[in-house]
Structures are given as structure tokens and as C-alpha cells.
Motif scaffolding. Sequence first.
Motif, PDB file in Angstrom:
ATOM      1  N   GLY A 145       8.298 -12.095  -4.779  1.00 40.65           N
ATOM      2  CA  GLY A 145       7.154 -13.020  -5.161  1.00 40.65           C
ATOM      3  C   GLY A 145       5.860 -12.341  -4.894  1.00 40.65           C
ATOM      4  O   GLY A 145       4.662 -12.890  -5.769  1.00 40.65           O
ATOM      5  N   GLY A 146       5.687 -11.359  -4.007  1.00 38.52           N
ATOM      6  CA  GLY A 146       4.300 -10.565  -3.884  1.00 38.52           C
ATOM      7  C   GLY A 146       4.218  -9.900  -5.354  1.00 38.52           C
ATOM      8  O   GLY A 146       3.055  -9.779  -5.672  1.00 38.52           O
ATOM      9  N   THR A 147       5.307  -9.109  -5.714  1.00 39.40           N
ATOM     10  CA  THR A 147       5.064  -8.423  -7.094  1.00 39.40           C
ATOM     11  C   THR A 147       4.620  -9.442  -8.087  1.00 39.40           C
ATOM     12  O   THR A 147       3.676  -8.959  -8.863  1.00 39.40           O
ATOM     13  N   LEU A 148       5.121 -10.647  -8.240  1.00 40.18           N
ATOM     14  CA  LEU A 148       4.656 -11.559  -9.397  1.00 40.18           C
ATOM     15  C   LEU A 148       3.509 -12.090  -9.121  1.00 40.18           C
ATOM     16  O   LEU A 148       2.548 -12.002 -10.204  1.00 40.18           O
ATOM     17  N   VAL A 149       3.149 -12.363  -7.895  1.00 44.98           N
ATOM     18  CA  VAL A 149       1.655 -12.803  -7.707  1.00 44.98           C
ATOM     19  C   VAL A 149       0.660 -11.520  -7.941  1.00 44.98           C
ATOM     20  O   VAL A 149      -0.471 -11.713  -8.665  1.00 44.98           O
ATOM     21  N   LEU A 150       1.057 -10.492  -7.457  1.00 47.16           N
ATOM     22  CA  LEU A 150       0.294  -9.114  -7.927  1.00 47.16           C
ATOM     23  C   LEU A 150       0.063  -9.016  -9.378  1.00 47.16           C
ATOM     24  O   LEU A 150      -1.140  -8.852  -9.581  1.00 47.16           O
ATOM     25  N   LEU A 151       1.005  -9.254 -10.170  1.00 47.75           N
ATOM     26  CA  LEU A 151       0.925  -9.164 -11.469  1.00 47.75           C
ATOM     27  C   LEU A 151       0.046 -10.279 -12.134  1.00 47.75           C
ATOM     28  O   LEU A 151      -0.148 -10.132 -13.511  1.00 47.75           O
ATOM     29  N   GLY A 152       0.272 -11.205 -11.571  1.00 52.58           N
ATOM     30  CA  GLY A 152      -0.225 -12.621 -11.942  1.00 52.58           C
ATOM     31  C   GLY A 152       1.009 -13.152 -13.102  1.00 52.58           C
ATOM     32  O   GLY A 152       0.417 -13.699 -14.026  1.00 52.58           O
ATOM     33  N   LEU A 153       2.068 -13.164 -12.771  1.00 46.61           N
ATOM     34  CA  LEU A 153       3.035 -13.478 -13.818  1.00 46.61           C
ATOM     35  C   LEU A 153       3.808 -14.437 -13.206  1.00 46.61           C
ATOM     36  O   LEU A 153       4.354 -14.416 -12.075  1.00 46.61           O
ATOM     37  N   GLY A 181      -0.892 -10.482  -3.070  1.00 51.86           N
ATOM     38  CA  GLY A 181       0.466 -10.054  -3.736  1.00 51.86           C
ATOM     39  C   GLY A 181       0.719  -8.805  -3.173  1.00 51.86           C
ATOM     40  O   GLY A 181       1.861  -8.651  -2.869  1.00 51.86           O
ATOM     41  N   LEU A 182       0.003  -7.545  -3.105  1.00 51.94           N
ATOM     42  CA  LEU A 182       0.144  -6.409  -2.767  1.00 51.94           C
ATOM     43  C   LEU A 182       0.481  -6.542  -1.163  1.00 51.94           C
ATOM     44  O   LEU A 182       1.477  -5.892  -1.086  1.00 51.94           O
ATOM     45  N   LEU A 183      -0.127  -7.010  -0.702  1.00 49.85           N
ATOM     46  CA  LEU A 183       0.026  -7.087   1.097  1.00 49.85           C
ATOM     47  C   LEU A 183       1.542  -7.699   1.126  1.00 49.85           C
ATOM     48  O   LEU A 183       2.364  -7.292   2.189  1.00 49.85           O
ATOM     49  N   PHE A 184       1.758  -8.753   0.526  1.00 53.01           N
ATOM     50  CA  PHE A 184       3.081  -9.371   0.753  1.00 53.01           C
ATOM     51  C   PHE A 184       4.184  -8.737   0.156  1.00 53.01           C
ATOM     52  O   PHE A 184       5.076  -8.831   0.823  1.00 53.01           O
ATOM     53  N   ALA A 185       4.050  -8.091  -0.996  1.00 56.53           N
ATOM     54  CA  ALA A 185       5.244  -7.101  -1.620  1.00 56.53           C
ATOM     55  C   ALA A 185       5.432  -5.956  -0.402  1.00 56.53           C
ATOM     56  O   ALA A 185       6.683  -5.569  -0.502  1.00 56.53           O
ATOM     57  N   VAL A 186       4.481  -5.488  -0.003  1.00 58.67           N
ATOM     58  CA  VAL A 186       4.699  -4.360   0.834  1.00 58.67           C
ATOM     59  C   VAL A 186       5.363  -4.848   2.078  1.00 58.67           C
ATOM     60  O   VAL A 186       6.298  -3.957   2.635  1.00 58.67           O
ATOM     61  N   HIS A 187       5.151  -5.892   2.629  1.00 61.60           N
ATOM     62  CA  HIS A 187       5.963  -6.491   3.842  1.00 61.60           C
ATOM     63  C   HIS A 187       7.418  -6.502   3.182  1.00 61.60           C
ATOM     64  O   HIS A 187       8.370  -6.246   4.134  1.00 61.60           O
ATOM     65  N   GLY A 188       7.766  -7.218   2.081  1.00 67.96           N
ATOM     66  CA  GLY A 188       9.023  -7.045   1.784  1.00 67.96           C
ATOM     67  C   GLY A 188       9.765  -5.589   1.436  1.00 67.96           C
ATOM     68  O   GLY A 188      10.898  -5.367   1.786  1.00 67.96           O
ATOM     69  N   ALA A 189       8.886  -4.584   0.759  1.00 66.50           N
ATOM     70  CA  ALA A 189       9.428  -3.486   0.510  1.00 66.50           C
ATOM     71  C   ALA A 189       9.709  -2.722   2.065  1.00 66.50           C
ATOM     72  O   ALA A 189      10.741  -1.931   2.223  1.00 66.50           O
ATOM     73  N   ALA A 190       8.723  -2.911   3.150  1.00 66.55           N
ATOM     74  CA  ALA A 190       9.130  -2.380   4.434  1.00 66.55           C
ATOM     75  C   ALA A 190      10.281  -2.732   4.802  1.00 66.55           C
ATOM     76  O   ALA A 190      11.254  -2.087   5.509  1.00 66.55           O
ATOM     77  N   SER A 191      10.594  -4.054   4.857  1.00 64.69           N
ATOM     78  CA  SER A 191      11.859  -4.657   5.474  1.00 64.69           C
ATOM     79  C   SER A 191      13.225  -4.404   4.919  1.00 64.69           C
ATOM     80  O   SER A 191      14.184  -3.962   5.456  1.00 64.69           O
ATOM     81  N   LEU A 192      12.823  -4.438   3.248  1.00 65.45           N
ATOM     82  CA  LEU A 192      14.130  -3.862   2.404  1.00 65.45           C
ATOM     83  C   LEU A 192      14.671  -2.414   2.386  1.00 65.45           C
ATOM     84  O   LEU A 192      15.787  -2.054   2.443  1.00 65.45           O
ATOM     85  N   PHE A 193      13.530  -1.690   2.460  1.00 64.51           N
ATOM     86  CA  PHE A 193      13.927  -0.258   1.997  1.00 64.51           C
ATOM     87  C   PHE A 193      13.363   0.750   3.165  1.00 64.51           C
ATOM     88  O   PHE A 193      13.333   2.034   3.134  1.00 64.51           O
ATOM     89  N   GLY A 194      12.664   0.141   4.318  1.00 68.30           N
ATOM     90  CA  GLY A 194      12.363   0.909   5.259  1.00 68.30           C
ATOM     91  C   GLY A 194      11.020   1.881   5.356  1.00 68.30           C
ATOM     92  O   GLY A 194      10.865   2.689   6.137  1.00 68.30           O
ATOM     93  N   VAL A 195      10.277   1.468   4.129  1.00 72.33           N
ATOM     94  CA  VAL A 195       9.170   2.105   3.902  1.00 72.33           C
ATOM     95  C   VAL A 195       7.928   1.771   4.722  1.00 72.33           C
ATOM     96  O   VAL A 195       7.937   0.764   5.248  1.00 72.33           O
ATOM     97  N   LEU A 196       7.074   2.683   4.793  1.00 74.28           N
ATOM     98  CA  LEU A 196       5.666   2.178   5.740  1.00 74.28           C
ATOM     99  C   LEU A 196       5.909   1.637   7.067  1.00 74.28           C
ATOM    100  O   LEU A 196       5.270   0.793   7.523  1.00 74.28           O
ATOM    101  N   GLY A 197       6.776   2.288   7.552  1.00 71.32           N
ATOM    102  CA  GLY A 197       7.186   1.914   8.994  1.00 71.32           C
ATOM    103  C   GLY A 197       8.509   1.106   9.125  1.00 71.32           C
ATOM    104  O   GLY A 197       8.719   0.741  10.333  1.00 71.32           O
ATOM    105  N   GLY A 198       8.812   0.472   8.128  1.00 69.21           N
ATOM    106  CA  GLY A 198      10.076  -0.209   8.158  1.00 69.21           C
ATOM    107  C   GLY A 198       9.958  -1.783   8.667  1.00 69.21           C
ATOM    108  O   GLY A 198       8.697  -2.169   8.710  1.00 69.21           O
ATOM    109  N   ALA A 199      10.978  -2.412   8.726  1.00 75.07           N
ATOM    110  CA  ALA A 199      11.000  -3.969   9.067  1.00 75.07           C
ATOM    111  C   ALA A 199      10.216  -4.252  10.433  1.00 75.07           C
ATOM    112  O   ALA A 199      10.543  -3.265  11.402  1.00 75.07           O
TER     113      ALA A 199
END
Length: 151
Positions: A64-72, A21-39
Motif C-alpha cells: 500500500g505504501g509503495t502504491l501510494v508513493l507512486l500514485g498508482l 507513502g514512503l514512510l508507510f512502505a519503510v515500516h512494511g520493509a522493516a517488518s518483512l525484511f529486517g532492514v532499517l532496524g527491523g520490526a
Amino acid sequence: MSARLNTAQPYVIGLLRIVVGLLFAVHGAASLFGVLGGAAGTQGGTIDAGTWPSWYAAVIQLVGGTLVLLGLGTRAAAFVASGSMAFAYFDVHQQAALWPIQNGGELSVLFCWTFLLLVFTGSGAFGLDRLLARRTSAEERRAADQTPVAA
């Protein structure tokens, strides 16, 4: 030995869920917000809002990654995430070559199958799904205990 492994299963599934979940959410954050190297494919940039399908994929990855990470809502979120990765593989990667090792689609395949596994196993340990289920069942037991019995 196998009995001990079986008792650890919910905890290992929970840890798998958290990491994936964390790895998946980080992909989304990179693409949407340009963090961690960007899209991917940009130099620290972001994907323009509404761009089909990459922006929608990034939203699915982040949420989805955040929900999976949290188990929600794990099963539903994992189902959507698995489908998005199947789409990514067949729409983007498989056009280049048949095998994932040839077309760069290994990550999409691994995410797809891992999320599909979580659809069937649930959140495992450490998830908010379990915490909420316990709270709901405890409240139902209390309500049942307080219900008057008709004579």
C-alpha cells in the motif's frame, strides 16, 4: 493570496502522498525484511510469515505504501491502508488507554487520517494515476477523431 495557494494544492497533495507513502512502505520493509532496524519489538528481526495480524499489516504497509508513493491506484490503496491503521489503533493501542498520547497510537492515528484524506483528494500531482488518466483520455480523443461519421 488564497488563489495562489489553491494553484499549489495538487503539488502539495502530491508531495504529502509521496512522503507518507514512503514512510508507510519503510515500516512494511522493516517488518518483512529486517532492514532499517527491523520490526518493532524485535532486535533487527522480521515478523514470521503468516503471523496474524502483524505480517498481514506489514504486507499492507509495504504494498500500500509503495502504491501510494507512486500514485498508482492511490484511492484504493489509501482506503486499505487507512483501514489497516484504524484496526491497528483499536485492536492494539486503545486497549492500553483511551487517548493516543497515552497508548502510543499517535502514528497509527496520523497514518489512518492522512490515508483517509488521500481517498478523497486522490493522488495530486506527480502521480502515475494522473499520467495514466492523461494517456487514456488522449487515446480516446484520437480514437474519436478517427471514427467515421455516418452520413
